[in-house]
Design a protein around this motif. Structure first.
Motif, PDB file in Angstrom:
ATOM      1  N   LEU A 175       0.371  11.291   3.369  1.00  0.00           N
ATOM      2  CA  LEU A 175       0.483  10.499   2.149  1.00  0.00           C
ATOM      3  C   LEU A 175      -0.376   9.248   2.279  1.00  0.00           C
ATOM      4  CD1 LEU A 175       4.331  10.709   1.594  1.00  0.00           C
ATOM      5  CD2 LEU A 175       2.588  11.614   0.075  1.00  0.00           C
ATOM      6  N   ALA A 176      -0.971   8.814   1.195  1.00  0.00           N
ATOM      7  CA  ALA A 176      -1.814   7.618   1.210  1.00  0.00           C
ATOM      8  C   ALA A 176      -0.976   6.400   1.590  1.00  0.00           C
ATOM      9  CB  ALA A 176      -2.440   7.405  -0.164  1.00  0.00           C
ATOM     10  N   GLY A 177      -1.459   5.647   2.547  1.00  0.00           N
ATOM     11  CA  GLY A 177      -0.775   4.442   2.976  1.00  0.00           C
ATOM     12  C   GLY A 177       0.403   4.673   3.896  1.00  0.00           C
ATOM     13  N   MET A 178       0.655   5.917   4.240  1.00  0.00           N
ATOM     14  CA  MET A 178       1.795   6.247   5.103  1.00  0.00           C
ATOM     15  C   MET A 178       1.357   7.300   6.111  1.00  0.00           C
ATOM     16  SD  MET A 178       4.649   6.567   2.098  1.00  0.00           S
ATOM     17  CE  MET A 178       6.094   6.463   3.111  1.00  0.00           C
ATOM     18  N   ALA A 204       0.817  -1.218   0.000  1.00  0.00           N
ATOM     19  CA  ALA A 204       0.000   0.000   0.000  1.00  0.00           C
ATOM     20  C   ALA A 204       0.850   1.267   0.000  1.00  0.00           C
ATOM     21  CB  ALA A 204      -0.916   0.001   1.224  1.00  0.00           C
ATOM     22  N   TRP A 205       2.081   1.165   0.381  1.00  0.00           N
ATOM     23  CA  TRP A 205       2.894   2.364   0.577  1.00  0.00           C
ATOM     24  C   TRP A 205       4.027   2.541  -0.432  1.00  0.00           C
ATOM     25  CZ3 TRP A 205       8.016   1.444   1.251  1.00  0.00           C
ATOM     26  CH2 TRP A 205       8.380   0.151   1.599  1.00  0.00           C
ATOM     27  N   SER A 206       4.487   1.470  -1.076  1.00  0.00           N
ATOM     28  CA  SER A 206       5.701   1.563  -1.888  1.00  0.00           C
ATOM     29  C   SER A 206       5.527   2.420  -3.142  1.00  0.00           C
ATOM     30  CB  SER A 206       6.222   0.181  -2.254  1.00  0.00           C
ATOM     31  OG  SER A 206       5.267  -0.530  -2.995  1.00  0.00           O
ATOM     32  N   GLU A 207       4.351   2.390  -3.761  1.00  0.00           N
ATOM     33  CA  GLU A 207       4.139   3.209  -4.957  1.00  0.00           C
ATOM     34  C   GLU A 207       4.163   4.693  -4.610  1.00  0.00           C
ATOM     35  OE1 GLU A 207       0.855   3.925  -8.474  1.00  0.00           O
ATOM     36  OE2 GLU A 207       0.676   2.151  -7.205  1.00  0.00           O
ATOM     37  N   VAL A 208       3.528   5.048  -3.505  1.00  0.00           N
ATOM     38  CA  VAL A 208       3.513   6.447  -3.061  1.00  0.00           C
ATOM     39  C   VAL A 208       4.923   6.885  -2.672  1.00  0.00           C
ATOM     40  CG1 VAL A 208       2.599   8.014  -1.313  1.00  0.00           C
ATOM     41  CG2 VAL A 208       1.119   6.284  -2.321  1.00  0.00           C
ATOM     42  N   ALA A 209       5.646   6.010  -1.996  1.00  0.00           N
ATOM     43  CA  ALA A 209       7.012   6.340  -1.595  1.00  0.00           C
ATOM     44  C   ALA A 209       7.912   6.494  -2.818  1.00  0.00           C
ATOM     45  CB  ALA A 209       7.556   5.269  -0.655  1.00  0.00           C
ATOM     46  N   ALA A 210       7.740   5.637  -3.821  1.00  0.00           N
ATOM     47  CA  ALA A 210       8.545   5.737  -5.042  1.00  0.00           C
ATOM     48  C   ALA A 210       8.244   7.045  -5.778  1.00  0.00           C
ATOM     49  CB  ALA A 210       8.274   4.545  -5.954  1.00  0.00           C
TER      50      ALA A 210
END
Length: 172
Positions: free
Chosen positions: A121-124, A45-51
């Protein structure tokens, strides 16, 4: 002038190194996202937003080095098309326009980061202001590079700065 150029060189190099680290982070996070989504069948849930956030930082940190090296395709075209006597003036006009543009990015980027500081941030559980902070931070670092480039163009004899500035790329 020498102290300013020394500080600018260190800031630009640090910004470029951080941009490279951010690029490696984007690659690692994207790989992680692909593995969790397509191999494990449970997307993160978080890796795309973090990238995406790391990519934004990468671009704006890399902006400092790009402006310092004068890596702007349209500007190269203008300089190449202008007569040798006008090239210094073209560089100065482009430099002033770049400073104005960067100042606007700093102003509105700061305002936007402050405006969204209460959103996550979404998911974070990280404020989105950290992502928007890339605009004023990268633009402020790029200001130093633009000023340094303008100083070098101005101090060189007319026409001589073209070859000299191409050598600057290797020193960053």
């Amino acid at each position: 002038m020498h102290w300013f150029l020394a500080v600018e060189r260190r800031l630009t190099r640090t910004a470029l190194e951080l941009a490279i680290i951010a690029m490696a982070l984007v690659v690692a996070l994207t790989f992680y996202q692909v593995v969790t989504r397509f191999v494990l069948g449970h997307p993160s849930a978080w890796s795309e937003v973090a990238a995406r956030s790391a990519m934004i930082w990468m671009v704006f940190l890399g902006l400092a080095a790009a402006f310092r090296m004068g890596s702007m395709i349209a500007v190269d075209l203008l300089v190449d098309l202008s007569p040798p006597a006008m090239r210094r003036i073209v560089h100065m006009i482009v430099g002033v326009a770049s400073l104005v543009f960067l100042a606007i990015l700093i102003w509105y980027g700061t305002a936007m980061a402050l405006r969204v500081r209460s959103q996550n941030l979404a998911g974070m559980s990280i404020t989105i202001a950290w992502v928007y902070a890339a605009l004023p931070a990268g633009s402020a670092l790029a200001l130093f590079g633009v000023i340094a480039r303008m100083m070098e163009v101005w101090r060189e004899p007319a026409g001589a700065h073209d070859d000299e500035l191409k050598n600057v790329e290797g020193s960053v």
